[in-house]
Design an enzyme around this catalytic site. Structure first.
Site, mmCIF file in Angstrom:
data_model
loop_
_atom_site.group_PDB
_atom_site.id
_atom_site.type_symbol
_atom_site.label_atom_id
_atom_site.label_comp_id
_atom_site.label_asym_id
_atom_site.label_seq_id
_atom_site.Cartn_x
_atom_site.Cartn_y
_atom_site.Cartn_z
ATOM 1 N N ARG A 195 -15.942 3.356 3.657
ATOM 2 C CA ARG A 195 -16.647 4.490 4.112
ATOM 3 C C ARG A 195 -15.814 5.578 4.298
ATOM 4 N NH1 ARG A 195 -18.861 4.509 10.078
ATOM 5 N NH2 ARG A 195 -16.574 5.216 10.472
ATOM 6 N N GLU A 212 0.963 -1.247 0.046
ATOM 7 C CA GLU A 212 0.107 -0.098 0.115
ATOM 8 C C GLU A 212 0.896 1.337 0.026
ATOM 9 O OE1 GLU A 212 -3.585 0.481 2.738
ATOM 10 O OE2 GLU A 212 -2.471 2.191 3.331
HETATM 11 P P1 FAD Z 1 -17.865 0.227 6.828
HETATM 12 O O1 FAD Z 1 -17.797 -1.030 6.330
HETATM 13 O O2 FAD Z 1 -19.192 1.055 6.358
HETATM 14 O O3 FAD Z 1 -17.846 0.055 8.528
HETATM 15 C C1 FAD Z 1 -17.903 1.189 9.332
HETATM 16 C C2 FAD Z 1 -18.619 1.118 10.638
HETATM 17 O O4 FAD Z 1 -19.954 1.096 10.395
HETATM 18 C C3 FAD Z 1 -18.405 -0.263 11.261
HETATM 19 O O5 FAD Z 1 -18.356 -0.213 12.675
HETATM 20 C C4 FAD Z 1 -19.342 -1.365 10.821
HETATM 21 O O6 FAD Z 1 -19.806 -2.240 11.835
HETATM 22 C C5 FAD Z 1 -20.521 -0.137 10.734
HETATM 23 N N1 FAD Z 1 -21.677 -0.516 9.742
HETATM 24 C C6 FAD Z 1 -21.494 -0.698 8.590
HETATM 25 N N2 FAD Z 1 -22.420 -1.069 7.777
HETATM 26 C C7 FAD Z 1 -23.599 -0.823 8.696
HETATM 27 C C8 FAD Z 1 -25.052 -0.862 8.609
HETATM 28 N N3 FAD Z 1 -25.527 -1.156 7.520
HETATM 29 N N4 FAD Z 1 -25.715 -0.343 10.019
HETATM 30 C C9 FAD Z 1 -25.241 -0.004 10.940
HETATM 31 N N5 FAD Z 1 -23.900 0.152 11.027
HETATM 32 C C10 FAD Z 1 -22.962 -0.428 9.916
HETATM 33 N N6 FAD Z 1 -9.573 5.514 4.995
HETATM 34 C C11 FAD Z 1 -9.540 6.523 4.117
HETATM 35 O O7 FAD Z 1 -10.077 7.665 4.537
HETATM 36 N N7 FAD Z 1 -8.887 6.208 3.053
HETATM 37 C C12 FAD Z 1 -8.165 5.044 2.768
HETATM 38 O O8 FAD Z 1 -7.623 4.826 1.813
HETATM 39 C C13 FAD Z 1 -8.328 4.175 3.696
HETATM 40 N N8 FAD Z 1 -7.709 2.859 3.548
HETATM 41 C C14 FAD Z 1 -8.181 1.489 4.210
HETATM 42 C C15 FAD Z 1 -7.729 0.650 3.791
HETATM 43 C C16 FAD Z 1 -7.868 -0.639 4.779
HETATM 44 C C17 FAD Z 1 -7.479 -1.921 4.322
HETATM 45 C C18 FAD Z 1 -8.327 -0.240 6.070
HETATM 46 C C19 FAD Z 1 -8.907 -1.565 7.006
HETATM 47 C C20 FAD Z 1 -8.996 0.713 6.326
HETATM 48 C C21 FAD Z 1 -8.913 1.933 5.421
HETATM 49 N N9 FAD Z 1 -9.352 3.391 5.681
HETATM 50 C C22 FAD Z 1 -9.014 4.162 4.764
HETATM 51 C C23 FAD Z 1 -9.937 3.406 6.800
HETATM 52 C C24 FAD Z 1 -11.643 3.403 6.923
HETATM 53 O O9 FAD Z 1 -12.022 4.311 6.202
HETATM 54 C C25 FAD Z 1 -12.047 3.541 8.261
HETATM 55 O O10 FAD Z 1 -11.760 2.265 9.071
HETATM 56 C C26 FAD Z 1 -13.550 3.687 8.395
HETATM 57 O O11 FAD Z 1 -13.921 3.962 9.759
HETATM 58 C C27 FAD Z 1 -14.555 2.588 8.144
HETATM 59 O O12 FAD Z 1 -14.513 2.233 6.919
HETATM 60 P P2 FAD Z 1 -15.146 0.919 6.160
HETATM 61 O O13 FAD Z 1 -14.989 1.032 4.848
HETATM 62 O O14 FAD Z 1 -14.642 -0.348 7.119
HETATM 63 O O15 FAD Z 1 -16.606 1.328 6.795
#
Ligand code: FAD
Length: 288
Positions: free
Chosen positions: A106, A17
């Site tokens: 997200r 990454e």
């Molecule tokens: P989600 O999958 O939407 O989950 C977020 C939270 O919401 C979780 O607690 C989940 O349980 C909850 N949730 C999900 N769906 C629902 C629903 N339907 N109802 C109620 N609750 C729900 N951030 C950046 O800004 N830029 C990046 O490039 C970046 N790269 C990343 C790469 C990796 C491999 C990882 C692990 C993280 C990265 N992040 C990045 C951080 C990430 O954006 C954050 O961790 C963020 O808080 C969650 O993103 P997510 O896509 O996991 O969200």
């Protein structure tokens, strides 16, 4: 090439990454990092997407640079606070640069819209639904083997299942330092019939400031074995770097021996550290 096709050919993938330029770090420097990482022969390189940051506009451009090296790229994309129109706009850019793989995220909302009401997307699964309609992307998602900070274990797994059912093709984990937690997590996913490839996220700890930042941002647990290293070499940067690379190498060797689908190295744009790790696993890599 789509990343899901690589999984069909490789037992375990090794990927890196990188992050885009920021006020301390130029695009030329990022390109130089990519030149060096490309020489290490990864299966793909991902580029982060700074939510609301200046670097976000460069993600697609950097992904193209990776592809120009004949290496598969994975462009991160966050959706929180964005309208569908804004995401369409980013996707136009992605199209221009022939990007086929997107890590649908997200993002972390700024405090002013922590209620998640701004924009057309609340969760990453909403972005997956939206991308799925385009019918041309291989879609990855983030996963938290030690639970996402906003939720408890069960709720997080339930939400993950939804994200996978929306059409996520593979998952990349948050960085972790204890392989046992990751293995237990994979067992839980099996029970929930989440059967897509899960890539393990590994970060080599190379300075003591970094570990404080990481644990405060993502809450990764520090096992006693790593804590002893951090305590012992806190004031000796070179020794800490060597020990950090050694610790990450050990983690990776055990993960590969356990047939994980992939290992994703958070390089922090430090190709020399990725190079050391790749040298450490060179013979092992020849076996898969
Ligand atoms: P989600 O999958 O939407 O989950 C977020 C939270 O919401 C979780 O607690 C989940 O349980 C909850 N949730 C999900 N769906 C629902 C629903 N339907 N109802 C109620 N609750 C729900 N951030 C950046 O800004 N830029 C990046 O490039 C970046 N790269 C990343 C790469 C990796 C491999 C990882 C692990 C993280 C990265 N992040 C990045 C951080 C990430 O954006 C954050 O961790 C963020 O808080 C969650 O993103 P997510 O896509 O996991 O969200």
């Amino acid at each position: 090439m789509k990343i899901k096709e690589i999984f069909e050919k490789k037992k375990t993938t090794i990927s890196f990454e990188v992050f885009p330029p920021n006020k301390y770090y130029s695009l030329e420097e990022v390109y130089s990092v990519i030149d060096k990482l490309s020489e290490l022969g990864p299966d793909f390189i991902s580029v982060t997407y700074g939510a609301n940051g200046s670097g976000m506009r460069k993600t697609a451009e950097i992904a193209e640079k990776i592809q120009s090296k004949n290496i598969c790229s994975l462009a991160h994309l966050t959706c929180i606070g964005a309208s569908k129109k804004e995401i369409e706009h980013v996707l136009k850019d992605f199209e221009k640069y022939n990007i086929e793989n997107i890590l649908a995220l997200r993002g972390d909302p700024p405090k002013e819209y922590l209620n998640l009401d701004k924009g057309d997307f609340k969760y990453a699964s909403d972005l997956v639904d939206f991308l799925k309609l385009k019918d041309k992307y291989c879609i990855g998602g983030a996963v938290y083997s030690e639970t996402h900070q906003e939720n408890n274990d069960l709720l997080d797994l339930f939400n993950l299942k939804k994200k996978v059912e929306s059409g996520t093709d593979f998952l990349i984990s948050q960085m972790f330092f204890d392989n046992n937690n990751f293995f237990e997590f994979l067992e839980k996913l099996k029970k929930l019939e989440i059967n897509i490839p899960v890539i393990a996220g590994i970060i080599p700890i190379t300075n003591s400031k970094q570990i404080k930042k990481i644990t405060s941002l993502c809450g990764a647990k520090i096992p006693p074995k790593l804590q002893r290293i951090l305590d012992k070499y806190e004031d000796n940067p070179e020794a800490l770097k060597e020990a950090g690379i050694g610790y990450a190498t050990e983690q990776i060797i055990e993960l590969i021996a356990s047939d994980v689908k992939g290992v994703h190295i958070y390089t922090m744009n430090k190709p020399e550290i990725a190079k050391k790790i790749m040298e450490n696993i060179a013979r092992i890599r020849e076996t898969f």
